[in-house]
Write a protein that holds these residues in place. Structure first.
Motif, PDB file in Angstrom:
ATOM      1  N   UNK A  90       0.834  -1.200   0.000  1.00 44.98           N
ATOM      2  CA  UNK A  90       0.000   0.000   0.000  1.00 44.98           C
ATOM      3  C   UNK A  90       0.869   1.250   0.000  1.00 44.98           C
ATOM      4  N   UNK A  91       1.927   1.250   0.815  1.00 46.02           N
ATOM      5  CA  UNK A  91       2.850   2.387   0.830  1.00 46.02           C
ATOM      6  C   UNK A  91       3.407   2.648  -0.563  1.00 46.02           C
ATOM      7  N   UNK A  92       3.846   1.600  -1.237  1.00 43.27           N
ATOM      8  CA  UNK A  92       4.467   1.774  -2.548  1.00 43.27           C
ATOM      9  C   UNK A  92       3.486   2.366  -3.552  1.00 43.27           C
ATOM     10  N   UNK A  93       2.238   1.929  -3.506  1.00 41.58           N
ATOM     11  CA  UNK A  93       1.234   2.479  -4.422  1.00 41.58           C
ATOM     12  C   UNK A  93       0.981   3.955  -4.101  1.00 41.58           C
ATOM     13  N   UNK A  94       0.804   4.255  -2.813  1.00 47.37           N
ATOM     14  CA  UNK A  94       0.529   5.635  -2.427  1.00 47.37           C
ATOM     15  C   UNK A  94       1.703   6.550  -2.782  1.00 47.37           C
ATOM     16  N   UNK A  95       2.907   6.061  -2.582  1.00 48.93           N
ATOM     17  CA  UNK A  95       4.102   6.857  -2.902  1.00 48.93           C
ATOM     18  C   UNK A  95       4.164   7.183  -4.389  1.00 48.93           C
ATOM     19  N   UNK A  96       3.636   6.272  -5.199  1.00 53.20           N
ATOM     20  CA  UNK A  96       3.626   6.484  -6.641  1.00 53.20           C
ATOM     21  C   UNK A  96       2.396   7.286  -7.089  1.00 53.20           C
ATOM     22  N   UNK A 117      -9.893   2.111   1.944  1.00 56.99           N
ATOM     23  CA  UNK A 117      -9.384   2.767   0.742  1.00 56.99           C
ATOM     24  C   UNK A 117      -8.465   3.911   1.154  1.00 56.99           C
ATOM     25  N   UNK A 118      -7.256   3.927   0.594  1.00 63.41           N
ATOM     26  CA  UNK A 118      -6.297   4.996   0.861  1.00 63.41           C
ATOM     27  C   UNK A 118      -6.084   5.793  -0.427  1.00 63.41           C
ATOM     28  N   UNK A 119      -6.197   7.100  -0.312  1.00 64.31           N
ATOM     29  CA  UNK A 119      -6.099   7.977  -1.471  1.00 64.31           C
ATOM     30  C   UNK A 119      -4.971   8.978  -1.240  1.00 64.31           C
ATOM     31  N   UNK A 136      -7.328   7.860   4.559  1.00 62.61           N
ATOM     32  CA  UNK A 136      -7.776   6.481   4.754  1.00 62.61           C
ATOM     33  C   UNK A 136      -9.210   6.504   5.262  1.00 62.61           C
ATOM     34  N   UNK A 137     -10.057   5.686   4.641  1.00 63.88           N
ATOM     35  CA  UNK A 137     -11.450   5.603   5.067  1.00 63.88           C
ATOM     36  C   UNK A 137     -12.013   4.247   4.642  1.00 63.88           C
ATOM     37  N   UNK A 138     -13.052   3.779   5.329  1.00 66.01           N
ATOM     38  CA  UNK A 138     -13.673   2.511   4.884  1.00 66.01           C
ATOM     39  C   UNK A 138     -14.090   2.599   3.420  1.00 66.01           C
ATOM     40  N   UNK A 139     -13.860   1.520   2.706  1.00 64.02           N
ATOM     41  CA  UNK A 139     -14.246   1.507   1.296  1.00 64.02           C
ATOM     42  C   UNK A 139     -15.761   1.646   1.158  1.00 64.02           C
TER      43      UNK A 139
END
Length: 304
Positions: A259-265, A275-277, A295-298
């Motif tokens: 998740x960190x890697x996706x958010x960093x990108x 869900x993290x945006x 971060x919030x519930x999907x």
């Protein structure tokens, strides 16, 4: 303390008895019932404790089918946790030693573990699955030293055949280390101790990160968090995992890392129903723009 009757735990019993006296210690033997000899081995430990004047309890447990060693370990620690509370002991001690630590480090290196895993067998920890303090005072002792203590006391210890059964990974690693004259298990154990120090530093910074950089997201009516992500990846992974837990989910460190890697990108990340945006936010009064992840519930998925 946990005393199985093997040389390591018997040495722990003898050392604790010499250091603390009989009145300040107690012993528990977990009978997994996996071998015909187990009941007699528990009786052997009970008899030795009676000679030393040490309070002793035998606890019989059932081990679930499947991964035998893992399930036996879980059953053992749950039983020790319950005994910890009922006997009102301050801590449960186990006899893990430097050779155990060296084996654990090699096994986890082979699995690609992160710092948490490479920290190996912790010197102090919570009793797995229970709580309370678990203390391992012998992590700097070699197995040969512990066996010498038991032999010097004229005691013949129990020998568990699973310790040499190479269907188990640990037994294979143990034999490998015994065959290498250039690998020093004590130095491997020292490296694991240094990694434990590093891991405790990461835990400390992650706690600080949570307190200073995670806030409730007002846009989510208290059901989400804003994370001002401005720390090294290893720390952020711990914070992400805690956010997921606070929102009612469970995520492994590997999942939090992805998740960190996706958010960093700059990409959304979804894990454990959260869900993290990614985004940025300009801080009032400073003019500084910071990375902020929400971060919030999907939201419920559409059925159409």
């Amino acid at each position: 303390m946990a005393v199985s009757g093997g040389p390591d735990s018997l040495a722990l019993l003898l050392l604790a008895h010499a250091a603390c006296g009989a009145d300040r210690i107690a012993a528990a033997t977990i009978d997994h019932g996996l071998r015909p000899e187990s009941a007699a081995e528990a009786d052997f430990v009970a008899g030795l404790c009676a000679e030393l004047g040490v309070a002793h309890t035998t606890i019989r447990v059932e081990v679930d089918e499947g991964n035998l060693q893992a399930n036996a370990r879980s059953a053992r620690y749950l039983a020790l946790g319950q005994w910890h509370d009922e006997a009102r002991v301050s801590a449960v001690m186990t006899a893990h030693h430097a050779d155990d630590q060296a084996e654990t480090l090699l096994m986890r290196l082979n699995r690609g573990s992160g710092v948490s895993g490479l920290a190996g067998i912790r010197s102090t920890a919570e009793i797995p699955g229970w709580g309370g303090t678990l203390f391992r005072p012998l992590l700097r002792w070699r197995k040969t030293e512990l066996e010498a203590i038991v032999a010097g006391a004229g005691i013949e210890p129990v020998r568990d055949p699973s310790n040499t059964d190479e269907q188990f990974d640990r037994a294979r690693v143990r034999r490998f280390l015994e065959e290498q004259d250039w690998i020093d298990p004590a130095m491997l154990a020292a490296s694991a101790e240094h990694l434990e120090d590093a891991w405790r530093a990461i835990e400390w910074f992650a706690a600080e990160d949570w307190e200073t950089h995670v806030v409730p997201d007002s846009d989510q009516q208290g059901r989400g968090f804003r994370y001002y992500a401005n720390v090294p990846r290893a720390v952020a992974i711990e914070t992400i995992g805690r956010i997921i837990t606070e929102l009612g989910g469970t995520a492994s460190r590997g999942e939090a890392a992805r998740a960190f890697d996706r958010l960093w990108q700059g990409e959304n990340a979804s894990l454990a129903g959260v869900l993290a945006v990614p985004g940025t936010e300009r801080l009032e009064g400073t003019g500084i723009t910071m990375r902020v992840w929400r971060f919030a519930p999907e939201p419920p998925r559409s059925s159409t």
